[in-house]
Design an enzyme around this catalytic site. Sequence first.
Site, PDB file in Angstrom:
ATOM      1  CG  ASP A 416      -1.894   1.119   1.279  1.00 37.97           C
ATOM      2  OD1 ASP A 416      -1.704   2.112   0.547  1.00 37.97           O
ATOM      3  OD2 ASP A 416      -2.861   1.035   2.067  1.00 37.97           O
ATOM      4  CG  HIS A 417       3.286   3.818  -3.183  1.00 38.34           C
ATOM      5  ND1 HIS A 417       4.218   4.460  -2.400  1.00 38.34           N
ATOM      6  CD2 HIS A 417       3.917   3.540  -4.359  1.00 38.34           C
ATOM      7  CE1 HIS A 417       5.356   4.591  -3.068  1.00 38.34           C
ATOM      8  NE2 HIS A 417       5.205   4.018  -4.251  1.00 38.34           N
ATOM      9  NE  ARG A 418      -4.109   3.917   1.387  1.00 36.49           N
ATOM     10  CZ  ARG A 418      -5.256   3.484   1.910  1.00 36.49           C
ATOM     11  NH1 ARG A 418      -6.274   4.319   2.021  1.00 36.49           N
ATOM     12  NH2 ARG A 418      -5.375   2.226   2.304  1.00 36.49           N
TER      13      ARG A 418
END
Length: 446
Positions: A416-418
């Site tokens: 998850d790039h967040r």
Amino acid sequence: MTVKEFALPDLGEGLTESELVSWKVAVGDTVQLNQIIAEVETAKALVELPAPYEGRVSQLFVEPGVTVAVGERIVAFEVGAAEDAAEEPAAERPEVAPAVDAAATADAPEPNLVGYGAKADSATRPQRRARPGIVTVSVQTETKRHTVAGERPRATPPVRKLARERGVDLASIPGTGERGLVTRHDVEAFLAAPAAPAAHLATSAETPSAVPGARETRIPIKGVRKATADAMVRSAFTAPQATVFLTVDATPTMELLDRLRAGTDTRERRPGLLTVIAKALCIAVRRTPEVNASWDDAAQEIVQFGYVNLGIAAATPRGLVVPTIRDADALGLGDLAASIRSLAETARAGRTSPEAMSGGTITITNVGVFGVDAGTPILTPGEAAILAVGAVRRQPWEHRGDIALRDVLTLALSFDHRVVDGEQAARFIADIGRIVADPASVIALV
């Protein structure tokens, strides 16, 4: 004697419905308290329903294959007449449930939820309030009601499927079930008759599509398949996902496994490649805790976990499930191997509980067992990373300045790039790869 109806209980984990897979009892059977009476399939697992009362099964309201909402009645029991029913000849047993003593039923405590079993002595339990909209008492005054001419015949999906497959028009069959429901027994009895009139055969519009050689097969979306689809759509369109890949020489790990297997007394504790990679993941998490985390949108916080609840994606006849090994980071190789083996066997048998498939913090999926080299796995909802393990291939590889045949595999990490930056994802997968390529390197990471 009183008649008590049992509704599908709340199975936990926010599940609102279940499919009734099979009955373990039949009408007229005498059951004991906590005896298994049915199997239901939730969106996560097969669950056994224990008998909430001791008595005689007087009516089954649902046929196998039907999806039932929580709170919907599924079975009725004649309570207080178990001994009489056991002694009474089968031919003389009443087929109709007698009128219910409403006052007695209202005073009786409800059975407790599935998984805990019914309590033999409920005198000390506080009385529960009946849930609105749930029928707890009924009076049955007739044994048969036939379908009214012109109405669409009432039948459950499995019975309709049976009728289509056998070329039978349901409208021609008198329904003997509740409110004129056409049952499987009704269809089978019709087919067993000396000759079925041609007018009773189904029209071409009712020809089944799910038959051998058919050009199309329609499969209902329900159970695990439905839950998996919902989870994957939610994950793919909620979290911005990226994937990094690493191909590594796993020969030292494969040689280590040969030595470990030779020195392991029991099969259950014998480690495999997945065990070593799971251990490597738990070690690598210590240096990159960002991957063992979750995005809390409501609180606008990133939650990093100080423990590893390791999800193991398992392919089963019912679909994909992801049971969890709790506190996997605290286990040694032997215990981790035993946990993975037990988890896989339970999942394949369809016995994983809903609780065992919750609370994961990071997941491993072993696509290599299917001969696949790599893939881009989709995150388990609520988790920040998932590691895919590819197949081990014997192939030419650079080794000590020369070319040699080595055991090579590919790892793929979706994240998850967040929550996780590319640098963190790369460091994490590189740490795992370093352990696989050189198990002695764990000393530098612990």
